[in-house]
Design a protein around this motif. Structure first.
Motif, mmCIF file in Angstrom:
data_model
loop_
_atom_site.group_PDB
_atom_site.id
_atom_site.type_symbol
_atom_site.label_atom_id
_atom_site.label_comp_id
_atom_site.label_asym_id
_atom_site.label_seq_id
_atom_site.Cartn_x
_atom_site.Cartn_y
_atom_site.Cartn_z
ATOM 1 N N LEU A 39 -8.859 -6.303 -51.918
ATOM 2 C CA LEU A 39 -7.482 -5.894 -52.190
ATOM 3 C C LEU A 39 -7.357 -4.377 -52.286
ATOM 4 O O LEU A 39 -6.384 -3.795 -51.786
ATOM 5 N N ILE A 40 -8.325 -3.732 -52.918
ATOM 6 C CA ILE A 40 -8.239 -2.275 -53.060
ATOM 7 C C ILE A 40 -8.399 -1.608 -51.704
ATOM 8 O O ILE A 40 -7.768 -0.589 -51.410
ATOM 9 N N ALA A 41 -9.250 -2.197 -50.833
ATOM 10 C CA ALA A 41 -9.383 -1.653 -49.476
ATOM 11 C C ALA A 41 -8.099 -1.871 -48.690
ATOM 12 O O ALA A 41 -7.674 -0.996 -47.920
ATOM 13 N N LEU A 155 -1.720 -13.086 -66.487
ATOM 14 C CA LEU A 155 -0.949 -12.297 -67.444
ATOM 15 C C LEU A 155 -1.062 -10.806 -67.150
ATOM 16 O O LEU A 155 -0.051 -10.078 -67.170
ATOM 17 N N LEU A 156 -2.284 -10.359 -66.870
ATOM 18 C CA LEU A 156 -2.486 -8.926 -66.658
ATOM 19 C C LEU A 156 -1.818 -8.453 -65.380
ATOM 20 O O LEU A 156 -1.037 -7.488 -65.383
ATOM 21 N N VAL A 157 -2.105 -9.148 -64.276
ATOM 22 C CA VAL A 157 -1.550 -8.726 -62.991
ATOM 23 C C VAL A 157 -0.030 -8.902 -62.988
ATOM 24 O O VAL A 157 0.712 -8.042 -62.489
ATOM 25 N N VAL A 191 5.293 0.333 -50.897
ATOM 26 C CA VAL A 191 4.591 -0.946 -51.071
ATOM 27 C C VAL A 191 3.097 -0.718 -51.263
ATOM 28 O O VAL A 191 2.453 -1.356 -52.104
ATOM 29 N N ALA A 192 2.526 0.213 -50.495
ATOM 30 C CA ALA A 192 1.092 0.477 -50.600
ATOM 31 C C ALA A 192 0.743 1.038 -51.972
ATOM 32 O O ALA A 192 -0.225 0.604 -52.614
ATOM 33 N N LEU A 196 -1.528 -0.796 -54.841
ATOM 34 C CA LEU A 196 -2.737 -0.215 -55.432
ATOM 35 C C LEU A 196 -2.664 -0.200 -56.961
ATOM 36 O O LEU A 196 -3.653 -0.461 -57.646
ATOM 37 N N GLU A 197 -1.500 0.126 -57.492
ATOM 38 C CA GLU A 197 -1.344 0.160 -58.949
ATOM 39 C C GLU A 197 -1.543 -1.232 -59.553
ATOM 40 O O GLU A 197 -2.168 -1.389 -60.610
ATOM 41 N N ILE A 198 -1.006 -2.248 -58.873
ATOM 42 C CA ILE A 198 -1.155 -3.618 -59.391
ATOM 43 C C ILE A 198 -2.604 -4.086 -59.290
ATOM 44 O O ILE A 198 -3.159 -4.661 -60.222
ATOM 45 N N VAL A 199 -3.226 -3.794 -58.134
ATOM 46 C CA VAL A 199 -4.623 -4.231 -57.943
ATOM 47 C C VAL A 199 -5.553 -3.512 -58.904
ATOM 48 O O VAL A 199 -6.556 -4.088 -59.369
ATOM 49 N N ALA A 200 -5.266 -2.236 -59.218
ATOM 50 C CA ALA A 200 -6.128 -1.482 -60.126
ATOM 51 C C ALA A 200 -6.239 -2.161 -61.485
ATOM 52 O O ALA A 200 -7.243 -2.007 -62.195
#
Length: 374
Positions: A39-41, A155-157, A191-192, A196-200
Motif C-alpha cells: 500500500l505504501i508503494a 478502528l485505526l484506519v 488522492v495519493a 499515504l496518510e491513511i496507510v501510514a
C-alpha cells in the motif's frame, strides 16, 4: 516426569529451523507487513505519477471517443484497431507503476523470512476441511489475536481516514470549480497524499505484528528435551558408531605404523611392556618416533623389527620415557637427545660390524620416566 518430557520448552535449534524452512515451507511471515509495503508503494507511486496518469487517462478518453463519422462507418474494424492502440499505450503508461508494485511484492517477503519453495504446501490436506478443526482455530488464542488485530486495524484506519477526509473537505469541494484537466490532476495528487496518510497509520499495527509473528514462529517450533537430545545424538553420532569409527581409525593407523617399522633405525623396548621405533636422517632436526605400542602391540612391533633385521635394544627407562611423552610422528623431547644419541651411536657401530657393548645407564630424566617416579 513424562509430562515434562513432552512439554516443548526448548528453543528451536538451527537444524530445526532449517528443516522447517526447507522441508515444511515454514518461515516467519507478517501479512500486515506485506500489505503495508504494497500500500505504501502504491501511494508513493500515485504521488509521483498520479498527475501524469490522470492527464493521460483524460487524453485517452478524448481521443478514444472522438472520431469522424464517415471514417467510422466506412471501416468496420476502426473501433477494434483504436481499442487495441489505446489499450497498448495505456499498458505502457502504467508499466512503471505496475513494475513498482511487482518489485515490492517480491521483495517484501525478504524483510522477514525470505523466499521459500516447498511442495508440501501444495499437497491436499483433507484435515483442513474439517469443520470442527475450523471452529477450534476460530476460538483458539491465535484466532482471538487475529480478531483483535482486525478490530484495531479497522478502528485505526477508519479513524485516520475520517480525519483526513474531514480535514481536506474544502479542497475536494474546490475541485468542481476547476477545469476538467487541471481538476483531474489535482484530484490524483490529493488522492495519493490522502492515501499515504491513511496507510501510514498502519505502521503502528506493523510494529506490533512483526515481533509477534517472530515470537509465535519460534514458539511453534520449540522442541522437547528428548528431541534436543535425539538431534544432538544424530549430529554427533551414536556412541556405538563413534566407537566403531575410532576402532577403524586405530586399525588403519596401526597398519600404516607397521609399514614404517622396516625403515626404522632402532626399536627401544622395556623389554616386553613397551616398544618404540626410532628413525633418524640427516635432513631431520631430531630422531622421529615411527611406531609406538604397549603389551600386544609392543610384541608385534618387535616381531616386525626382527623380520626386517631392525636392531632391538632393551632400555626400559628410555622406552617408558619415549612411550609416555611422544606420539607417532613426533620428534623426541630435547631432554632425551643425549640418551637417544648414545643408542644411535651404538646401532651404527653394530651395523659396521664392530663388537661393542650395549649402552647402559642412559641419561633419562626422572620426570620423563613414569616407572622411575613410582
Amino acid at each position: 516426569m513424562a509430562e515434562d518430557k513432552d512439554q516443548r520448552t526448548e528453543a528451536p535449534s538451527g537444524r530445526r529451523l532449517e528443516k522447517a524452512r526447507q522441508e515444511e515451507g515454514q518461515v516467519p511471515h507478517s501479512r500486515e507487513l506485506s500489505t503495508f509495503a504494497l500500500l505504501i508503494a502504491s501511494g508513493a507511486g500515485l504521488w509521483a505519477m498520479g498527475s501524469h496518469l490522470m492527464g493521460y487517462l483524460s487524453d485517452m478518453m478524448t481521443r478514444g471517443l472522438v472520431f469522424e463519422r464517415a471514417l467510422a462507418f466506412g471501416d468496420p474494424f476502426l473501433m477494434l484497431r483504436r481499442f487495441y492502440v489505446l489499450t497498448s499505450r495505456t499498458l505502457l503508461e502504467f508499466l512503471p507503476f505496475m513494475a513498482l508494485l511487482i518489485i515490492v511484492i517480491l521483495v517484501s517477503p525478504r524483510l522477514m523470512g525470505g523466499w521459500v519453495f516447498s511442495f508440501k504446501k501444495l499437497r491436499l490436506n483433507l484435515g483442513a476441511l474439517n469443520p470442527i478443526a475450523g471452529l477450534a482455530r476460530m476460538f483458539s488464542m491465535n484466532g482471538f489475536i487475529e480478531l483483535g488485530k482486525a478490530t484495531l486495524k479497522a478502528l485505526l484506519v477508519g479513524g485516520v481516514a475520517a480525519f483526513v477526509i474531514w480535514h481536506n473537505k474544502e479542497s475536494f469541494f474546490d475541485l468542481v470549480r476547476e477545469p476538467l484537466k487541471i481538476g483531474l490532476s489535482h484530484l490524483g495528487h490529493m488522492v495519493a497524499v490522502s492515501f499515504l496518510e491513511i496507510v501510514a497509520s498502519m505502521l503502528l499495527i506493523v510494529a506490533v505484528d512483526v515481533p509477534y509473528q517472530l515470537w509465535d514462529y519460534k514458539e511453534k517450533l520449540k522442541m522437547t528435551k528428548d528431541e534436543v537430545k535425539q538431534e544432538t545424538k544424530e549430529e554427533l553420532g551414536s556412541p556405538e558408531v563413534k566407537s566403531k569409527i575410532r576402532r577403524m581409525q586405530l586399525e588403519a593407523a596401526r597398519r600404516r605404523m607397521m609399514t614404517e617399522i622396516p625403515k626404522a633405525d632402532v626399536v627401544v623396548t622395556n623389554p616386553t611392556h613397551y616398544a618404540v621405533a626410532l628413525r633418524y636422517q640427516e635432513n631431520m632436526g631430531a630422531p622421529v618416533v615411527v611406531a609406538s605400542g604397549a603389551q600386544l602391540l609392543a610384541s608385534r612391533i618387535r616381531e616386525v623389527a626382527e623380520e626386517n633385521h631392525v636392531p632391538i635394544l632393551e632400555a626400559p627407562p628410555l622406552a617408558r620415557a619415549l612411550y609416555f611423552n611422544t606420539e607417532i610422528g613426533d620428534e623426541i623431547p630435547e631432554a632425551l637427545y643425549a640418551a637417544v644419541a648414545e643408542v644411535l651411536a651404538y646401532v651404527y657401530q653394530v651395523k659396521r660390524g664392530m663388537n661393542v657393548e650395549p649402552p647402559t645407564g642412559l641419561p633419562v630424566p626422572q620426570e620423563l620416566d613414569p616407572g622411575e617416579r613410582e
